[in-house]
Design an enzyme around this catalytic site. Structure first.
Site, PDB file in Angstrom:
ATOM      1  N   HIS A   1       1.855   4.830  -2.722  1.00  0.00           N
ATOM      2  CA  HIS A   1       2.021   6.262  -2.423  1.00  0.00           C
ATOM      3  C   HIS A   1       3.445   6.730  -2.726  1.00  0.00           C
ATOM      4  O   HIS A   1       3.663   7.773  -3.351  1.00  0.00           O
ATOM      5  CB  HIS A   1       1.726   6.532  -0.943  1.00  0.00           C
TER       6      HIS A   1
ATOM      7  N   HIS B   1       0.827  -1.210   0.000  1.00  0.00           N
ATOM      8  CA  HIS B   1       0.000   0.000   0.000  1.00  0.00           C
ATOM      9  C   HIS B   1       0.866   1.266   0.000  1.00  0.00           C
ATOM     10  O   HIS B   1       0.679   2.168  -0.825  1.00  0.00           O
ATOM     11  CB  HIS B   1      -0.910  -0.010   1.226  1.00  0.00           C
ATOM     12  N   GLU B   2       1.833   1.316   0.918  1.00  0.00           N
ATOM     13  CA  GLU B   2       2.671   2.502   1.032  1.00  0.00           C
ATOM     14  C   GLU B   2       3.607   2.665  -0.156  1.00  0.00           C
ATOM     15  O   GLU B   2       3.959   3.790  -0.534  1.00  0.00           O
ATOM     16  CB  GLU B   2       3.480   2.456   2.333  1.00  0.00           C
TER      17      GLU B   2
END
Length: 334
Positions: free
Chosen positions: A24, A20-21
């Site tokens: 980003h 997920h990170e």
């Protein structure tokens, strides 16, 4: 709950958070945003290493992770600050996290189908006591059509049989180089028609990817339906679990095989991506809405005020996590 259960659960959850990170992080880097920290976990640092202006850290509490960008929740004059990029670029950076969770789930489902195989429109077995075993059907017969309805997948086979109300169905099958027409009696089970056949499973990259995509889309639709029913009060909150519930579920899956761990990891990844897109302060969905408002207004929103709203939202989410964890513990002991 054994120590191995906890370790496996933390590894699964950690990998999903990192994915997920990474969404980003790499999107922010692509648009030239300064990223001060890439953290896995929360709380005090237990490990960190700085490289190319970014501090990569592991923190003590395995409850998530984050990236810390210049000018994300405060004003900044740095041209490489998050709040100084175009709103569409900021929206892309925020959306990339949940999107990576969806991609990761799709890859896990596809890998799973490569491992266990995909059911195809070929007879893999005949069930004792059912009509098919008394017919001329044989293992290895590829089902071309049923009552003239083409069947190119196992889903076509089960849907066509299940929806029929005929006492006898005519199957067109291919057996080696022959094409045969075979009549099979039917029975009713659970309100559907059945004949008693099971599928053959095949492992092939193309069909595994196709099934992985269908599984991802289908499960997302189911999750959206559940969330809709939850918010409208038409569904019970008993299906909602927190960290303890996830650890328990991963432990159960680990005891039954690696394939089940992969499946559960894909489900958790989908959940994380979808939940993060909800318009709740501190979540990615809320941050996207703020960027959209700025895009429509053509005027910046005070990043410190926005940061305060997200901080309040984070506090409320932590309280909700404590409540859900309490429910998890009660559920386990009961």
């Amino acid at each position: 709950m054994s120590i191995w259960t906890i370790i496996i659960a933390l590894i699964v959850f950690g990998v999903i958070v990192i994915v997920h990170e990474m969404g980003h992080f790499f999107t922010a880097k692509f648009f030239g945003v300064t990223v001060h920290e890439f953290a896995v976990g929360m709380g005090p640092k237990i490990f960190s290493k700085t490289k190319n202006e970014t501090d990569y850290s592991v923190r003590a509490l395995p409850l998530g992770g984050y990236i810390r960008m210049e000018g994300e929740d405060e004003g900044s004059e740095d041209p490489n600050g998050f709040n100084n990029k175009h709103p569409l670029k900021r929206m892309a950076i925020i959306f990339a996290g949940p999107f990576m969770n969806f991609i990761f789930a799709f890859l896990l489902f596809s890998m799973l189908y490569m491992m266990v195989g995909v059911p195809v429109n070929t007879v893999g077995g005949l069930i004792e006591g059912m009509p098919a075993i008394r017919s001329e059907l044989q293992e290895g017969d590829r089902i071309i059509s049923i009552e003239g309805t083409r069947t190119s997948s196992w889903t076509d086979v089960t849907d066509t049989i299940g929806a029929s109300e005929d006492e006898i169905l005519t199957f067109e099958v291919q057996r080696e180089s022959q094409t045969l027409m075979i009549d099979v009696e039917t029975v009713r089970e659970g309100g559907r028609t059945a004949i008693g056949i099971s599928p053959k499973y095949e492992r092939a990259p193309g069909i595994s990817i196709s099934y992985g995509f269908k599984q991802t889309v289908g499960m997302l639709k189911d999750m959206l339906t559940f969330l809709g029913q939850l918010f409208t009060g038409r569904s019970e909150s008993e299906g909602v679990v927190g960290p303890i519930g996830i650890i328990s579920a991963v432990g159960d899956a680990a005891r039954t095989g690696f394939a089940n761990v992969l499946f559960l990891a894909a489900v958790i990844s989908l959940n994380l991506g979808l939940i993060n897109l909800l318009p709740i302060p501190a979540l990615d969905g809320s941050r996207i809405i703020f960027q959209f408002i700025e895009l429509v207004r053509g005027k910046k929103i005070d990043p410190e005020k926005e940061g305060t709203i997200h901080l309040i939202g984070m506090a409320l989410l932590l309280l909700l996590m404590v409540f859900v964890t309490y429910k998890d513990i009660l559920r386990i002991f009961n």
